[in-house]
Write an enzyme that holds these catalytic residues in place. Structure first.
Site, mmCIF file in Angstrom:
data_model
loop_
_atom_site.group_PDB
_atom_site.id
_atom_site.type_symbol
_atom_site.label_atom_id
_atom_site.label_comp_id
_atom_site.label_asym_id
_atom_site.label_seq_id
_atom_site.Cartn_x
_atom_site.Cartn_y
_atom_site.Cartn_z
ATOM 1 N N SER A 131 0.813 -1.269 -0.022
ATOM 2 C CA SER A 131 0.083 -0.019 0.038
ATOM 3 C C SER A 131 0.871 1.205 -0.043
ATOM 4 O O SER A 131 1.869 1.272 0.444
ATOM 5 C CB SER A 131 -0.925 0.055 1.027
ATOM 6 O OG SER A 131 -1.506 1.184 1.257
ATOM 7 N N LYS A 185 -4.594 -7.007 3.499
ATOM 8 C CA LYS A 185 -4.421 -5.775 2.459
ATOM 9 C C LYS A 185 -6.034 -5.562 2.008
ATOM 10 O O LYS A 185 -6.434 -4.404 1.854
ATOM 11 C CB LYS A 185 -3.731 -6.036 1.152
ATOM 12 C CG LYS A 185 -3.529 -4.929 0.362
ATOM 13 C CD LYS A 185 -2.977 -3.443 0.565
ATOM 14 C CE LYS A 185 -3.344 -2.554 -0.148
ATOM 15 N NZ LYS A 185 -3.750 -2.337 -1.435
ATOM 16 N N HIS A 188 -7.562 -3.800 4.604
ATOM 17 C CA HIS A 188 -6.937 -2.365 4.524
ATOM 18 C C HIS A 188 -7.770 -1.515 3.714
ATOM 19 O O HIS A 188 -8.051 -0.228 3.972
ATOM 20 C CB HIS A 188 -5.402 -2.279 4.211
ATOM 21 C CG HIS A 188 -5.078 -1.333 3.834
ATOM 22 N ND1 HIS A 188 -5.138 -0.539 2.667
ATOM 23 C CD2 HIS A 188 -4.135 -0.225 4.607
ATOM 24 C CE1 HIS A 188 -4.610 0.636 2.404
ATOM 25 N NE2 HIS A 188 -3.713 0.992 3.416
ATOM 26 N N ASN A 189 -8.044 -2.141 2.466
ATOM 27 C CA ASN A 189 -8.730 -1.220 1.468
ATOM 28 C C ASN A 189 -10.157 -1.021 1.863
ATOM 29 O O ASN A 189 -10.675 0.034 1.628
ATOM 30 C CB ASN A 189 -8.660 -1.974 0.244
ATOM 31 C CG ASN A 189 -7.172 -1.566 -0.722
ATOM 32 O OD1 ASN A 189 -6.300 -1.701 0.108
ATOM 33 N ND2 ASN A 189 -7.096 -1.822 -1.999
ATOM 34 N N GLU A 192 -10.039 1.758 4.186
ATOM 35 C CA GLU A 192 -9.637 2.801 2.892
ATOM 36 C C GLU A 192 -11.040 3.496 2.463
ATOM 37 O O GLU A 192 -11.320 4.565 2.652
ATOM 38 C CB GLU A 192 -8.878 2.322 2.024
ATOM 39 C CG GLU A 192 -8.388 3.363 0.747
ATOM 40 C CD GLU A 192 -7.568 2.831 -0.189
ATOM 41 O OE1 GLU A 192 -6.340 2.330 0.298
ATOM 42 O OE2 GLU A 192 -7.799 2.752 -1.163
HETATM 43 C C1 6PG Z 1 -3.153 1.250 -1.622
HETATM 44 C C2 6PG Z 1 -4.358 1.527 -2.513
HETATM 45 C C3 6PG Z 1 -4.334 0.975 -3.940
HETATM 46 C C4 6PG Z 1 -5.555 1.406 -4.809
HETATM 47 C C5 6PG Z 1 -6.499 0.886 -4.329
HETATM 48 C C6 6PG Z 1 -7.810 1.700 -5.155
HETATM 49 O O1 6PG Z 1 -3.355 0.708 -0.754
HETATM 50 O O2 6PG Z 1 -2.090 1.734 -2.239
HETATM 51 O O3 6PG Z 1 -5.523 0.698 -1.858
HETATM 52 O O4 6PG Z 1 -4.286 -0.568 -3.432
HETATM 53 O O5 6PG Z 1 -5.352 2.509 -4.875
HETATM 54 O O6 6PG Z 1 -6.903 -0.311 -4.606
HETATM 55 O O7 6PG Z 1 -9.052 1.160 -4.961
HETATM 56 P P1 6PG Z 1 -10.141 1.303 -5.935
HETATM 57 O O8 6PG Z 1 -9.828 1.535 -7.462
HETATM 58 O O9 6PG Z 1 -11.146 0.187 -5.656
HETATM 59 O O10 6PG Z 1 -10.735 2.812 -5.406
#
Ligand code: 6PG
Length: 469
Positions: A131, A185, A188-189, A192
């Site tokens: 990430s 991960k 984590h997302n 996010e």
């Molecule tokens: C990270 C982000 C990366 C990516 C996302 C975007 O941790 O660096 O999460 O993995 O930018 O996957 O996700 P979406 O396109 O689903 O918003």
């Protein structure tokens, strides 16, 4: 040149791959890249400078032969079928005990399948969440590797060198066996998604309810980022509000279409939370909001029918102060939900996750880095068996101090038709989670009424069925 062997191989020299490999080389490991596209290969060689440090090829056998044994080959290619195709291309060239690391956002069950397949061929396979976006890859990402613990020792020095540092501690740790890294991960997302939804809905609260200009929003988010809400997403939001439109007048934020795309990791988090029976409604609604955002045409028609646009403007300073507390409350709830999911998944899939070490490696480098993670790490360090942050003394006081503001903002937003479903869901989750008694006894009665599904009683053991008619 012929005799040089390289410590680390990287497949996929897109922005992420190129940045990651340059980061590896900066840490004094020799790195070799591979991409089918000769242009990307030349770009890397040019940017890397000294070819005994960074080199690349679009010929797979030259790539594999350049690497020292056991080979450590990281894939930074789009998740899905491409990962399988790359593995098949590499396989005939590999030796026993070589290690393939998938650094993309692969679905965790794909990682389990690939690991089992490669194990049968004597190759180690790692699913490592990475990430931090392009900048993180270049200057220090947070890395979440899962797979064989003994094979991890081979890649550990490289990962620890390239990872972001939080007070000198590298933001990478062995997560657990199998797909633990990809699972962590994924969550984590999910977190996010929750935090992004919340920061965006508080932006609309302040804009619509307080009449804040972009410049004022910039100031408010900047100030918030110096307090409890200190986090990457609040920090970049502050910067976004002040960015001028390069193609016209005013700020760029006002010209960006309000349809948010998604690549699937947030949705997977929600889907899997349902599979393992853990409620994460703040994350669920964040996924739904991206879907609602895509329905632009319908929203335009519906707005004409239902919205009169009248808003009872709130005194700015009061609103800003309450919003700060309410956003902090909903940030806590989002992390609480995500961490709860990780705890349950650890039991369900045998990941043996350490929630403290996950919180620690999220303190820098990754997208959800936030001051709050320091307290989360400490809390799980003290109580390894804790299911939910809300049950810890440290978070009890934080929540008690901020929930009142969350309620006030929910009331105000509801009265003024400002959609804040991330906050609403966080508060409802909190109110339900903290209810000793919920009305779901009625649901049990209904289920038994129409389907003889039985129910348990509060006053005696056993399973009961009643003829309700
Ligand atoms: C990270 C982000 C990366 C990516 C996302 C975007 O941790 O660096 O999460 O993995 O930018 O996957 O996700 P979406 O396109 O689903 O918003």
């Amino acid at each position: 040149m012929e005799n040089i062997t390289y410590d680390f191989g990287l497949v996929g020299l897109g922005v992420m791959g190129r940045n990651f490999i340059l980061n590896v080389a900066d840490q004094n490991f020799k790195a070799f890249g591979y991409d089918l596209d000769p242009e990307k290969v030349s770009e890397l060689i040019e940017e890397g400078g000294d070819q005994s440090r960074v080199n690349a090829s679009s010929d797979i056998s030259s790539f594999v032969e350049a690497l020292s044994l056991p080979r450590k080959i990281m894939l930074l290619v789009p998740a899905g079928k491409i990962v399988d195709a790359v593995i098949e291309n590499l396989l005939p060239h590999l030796s026993k005990n070589d290690i393939i690391i998938d650094g993309g956002n692969s679905f965790f069950t794909d990682t389990d399948r690939r690991e089992a397949y490669l194990q049968s061929k004597g190759i180690y396979f790692f699913g490592a969440g990475v990430s931090g976006g392009a900048k993180g890859a270049r200057y220090g990402p947070s890395i979440m590797p899962g797979g064989s613990r003994s094979a991890y020792k081979e890649v550990q020095p490289i990962f620890e060198a390239v990872a972001a540092k939080f007070k000198n501690e590298p933001c990478v740790a062995y997560m657990g066996p199998k797909s633990a890294g990809n699972y962590v991960k994924m969550v984590h997302n999910g977190i996010e998604y929750g935090l992004m939804q919340l920061t965006s809905e508080f932006y609309s609260l302040l804009q619509k309810g307080g009449g804040l200009t972009n410049n004022e929003l910039h100031q408010v988010y900047k100030t918030w980022n110096e307090g409890d809400l200190q986090s990457f997403l609040v920090e970049i939001s502050a910067k976004i509000f002040e960015k001028k439109d390069p193609l016209g007048e005013g700020e760029l934020i006002d010209k960006i279409l309000d349809k948010a795309k998604q690549k699937g990791t947030g949705k997977w988090t929600s889907q899997n939370a349902m599979d393992i029976g853990i409620p994460i409604p703040t994350i669920d609604i964040a996924v739904s909001m991206r879907e609602i955002s895509a329905l632009k045409n319908e929203r335009i028609l519906a707005a004409k029918k239902y919205k009169d646009g009248s808003i009872d403007i709130s005194p700015k300073q009061q609103l800003i102060a309450k919003a700060e507390n309410a956003l902090f409350f909903s940030f806590i709830i989002t992390y609480a939900q995500g961490m709860h999911q990780l705890k349950a998944a650890s039991d369900e899939y045998g990941y043996e996750l350490s929630l403290a070490s996950i919180a620690k490696i999220w303190r820098a480098g990754c997208i959800i880095r936030a001051a709050l993670l320091e307290d989360i790490a400490e809390t799980f360090e003290k109580d390894k068996d804790l299911n939910n942050l809300l049950l810890s003394p440290a978070f009890e006081s934080k929540v008690k101090e901020s929930v009142g503001a969350a309620r006030e903002i929910v009331i105000y937003a509801a009265e003024n038709a400002i959609p804040m479903p991330g906050l609403f869901n966080s508060l409802s989750y909190f109110d339900a989670f903290t209810s000793e008694k919920l009305p779901l006894n009625l649901i049990q009665a209904q289920r038994d009424y129409f389907g003889s599904h039985t129910y348990e009683r509060t006053d005696r053991e056993g399973v009961f069925h009643t003829e309700w008619n």
